[in-house]
Design an enzyme around this catalytic site. Structure first.
Site, PDB file in Angstrom:
ATOM      1  N   ASP A  44      77.608  31.462  60.641  1.00  0.00           N
ATOM      2  CA  ASP A  44      78.903  31.931  59.525  1.00  0.00           C
ATOM      3  C   ASP A  44      78.414  30.854  58.398  1.00  0.00           C
ATOM      4  O   ASP A  44      78.493  29.528  58.657  1.00  0.00           O
ATOM      5  CB  ASP A  44      80.083  31.522  60.471  1.00  0.00           C
ATOM      6  CG  ASP A  44      81.304  32.258  59.482  1.00  0.00           C
ATOM      7  OD1 ASP A  44      81.224  31.538  58.077  1.00  0.00           O
ATOM      8  OD2 ASP A  44      82.062  32.773  59.740  1.00  0.00           O
ATOM      9  N   ARG A  46      80.771  29.593  56.313  1.00  0.00           N
ATOM     10  CA  ARG A  46      81.679  28.690  56.261  1.00  0.00           C
ATOM     11  C   ARG A  46      81.476  27.499  57.100  1.00  0.00           C
ATOM     12  O   ARG A  46      82.525  26.541  56.990  1.00  0.00           O
ATOM     13  CB  ARG A  46      82.928  29.398  56.434  1.00  0.00           C
ATOM     14  CG  ARG A  46      83.332  30.500  55.631  1.00  0.00           C
ATOM     15  CD  ARG A  46      84.160  31.454  56.175  1.00  0.00           C
ATOM     16  NE  ARG A  46      83.924  31.975  57.349  1.00  0.00           N
ATOM     17  CZ  ARG A  46      84.999  32.690  58.297  1.00  0.00           C
ATOM     18  NH1 ARG A  46      86.267  32.818  57.649  1.00  0.00           N
ATOM     19  NH2 ARG A  46      84.499  33.265  59.186  1.00  0.00           N
ATOM     20  N   HIS A 101      84.049  28.452  66.358  1.00  0.00           N
ATOM     21  CA  HIS A 101      85.130  28.162  65.039  1.00  0.00           C
ATOM     22  C   HIS A 101      85.956  29.227  64.823  1.00  0.00           C
ATOM     23  O   HIS A 101      85.837  30.284  65.508  1.00  0.00           O
ATOM     24  CB  HIS A 101      84.200  28.055  63.708  1.00  0.00           C
ATOM     25  CG  HIS A 101      83.544  29.476  63.388  1.00  0.00           C
ATOM     26  ND1 HIS A 101      83.953  30.330  62.415  1.00  0.00           N
ATOM     27  CD2 HIS A 101      82.211  29.851  63.597  1.00  0.00           C
ATOM     28  CE1 HIS A 101      83.439  31.349  62.314  1.00  0.00           C
ATOM     29  NE2 HIS A 101      82.145  31.154  63.092  1.00  0.00           N
TER      30      HIS A 101
END
Length: 205
Positions: A44, A46, A101
């Site tokens: 990911d 992010r 996450h």
């Protein structure tokens, strides 16, 4: 064709401003590669391990996979297993961190039973290396709570998968490495840490 101009501008800024300011560091790194930790995180965009841990170049050896998954060790070679082996057997990392996450797309797909027929490679990856899913919502919060619970469960599962790798098993037996389970909340920046004795996650303070 060049990629997005933003990326090209970033490279130019790195060469003009960042690299010269850390010239001594990069000169040392050109001939030295001794990271202290292996960080296994999600692909990911992010979640950036070096940003999260405020690490300098050369301090982390990073593996990123969809869902921060680690396959159980097997006879067939794969990129994740070979990277783990290199980190433990050659680089001698002292810590291995598996970090999940919030809002993880892979865990969301498992928690909700999403149809991944059109994504057969991803479907196979999640069901081979991922935790059991789908699951019912853990509370009145619905799907978000179910995803959060699965994110935590997944980190525990991946740590168990890690221990099946011979390089990890040897290092654990010799007490030269410690395994850590983390989860990161993107919105708040919080990190929760797995207590291996109780199996629960508590905030990192």
């Amino acid at each position: 064709m060049h990629p997005d101009p933003h990326l090209i501008d970033g490279v130019r800024r790195f060469r003009r401003d960042v690299h010269p300011a850390a010239a001594a560091l990069f000169a040392r790194l050109a001939t030295t590669h001794r990271p202290g930790a292996l960080f296994i995180g999600c692909s990911d965009a992010r979640v950036v391990p070096e940003l999260l841990t405020q690490s300098e170049p050369g301090e982390l050896f990073v593996i990123r996979t969809a869902g921060n998954l680690v396959p159980v060790y097997g006879p067939e070679p794969d990129a994740v297993s070979s990277s783990i082996e290199y980190a433990l057997a050659v680089l001698g990392v002292r810590d291995v961190i598996v970090c999940g996450h919030s809002g993880c797309g892979a865990m969301t797909a498992l928690a909700t039973g999403e149809d991944l027929t059109e994504l057969p490679a991803l479907d196979g990856w999640l069901h081979t290396a991922g935790p059991a899913g789908p699951r019912a919502p853990a509370s009145g919060d619905g799907t978000e709570a179910a995803v959060t619970a699965l994110v935590h469960d997944n980190v525990t599962v991946q740590l168990a998968h890690l221990a099946t790798h011979p390089s990890v098993a040897r290092a654990l037996a010799q007490d030269t490495v410690t395994l850590h389970g983390w989860t990161h909340d993107i919105r708040t920046g919080a990190v929760d840490v797995l207590d291996p004795r109780s199996g629960t996650f508590t905030p990192l303070t």
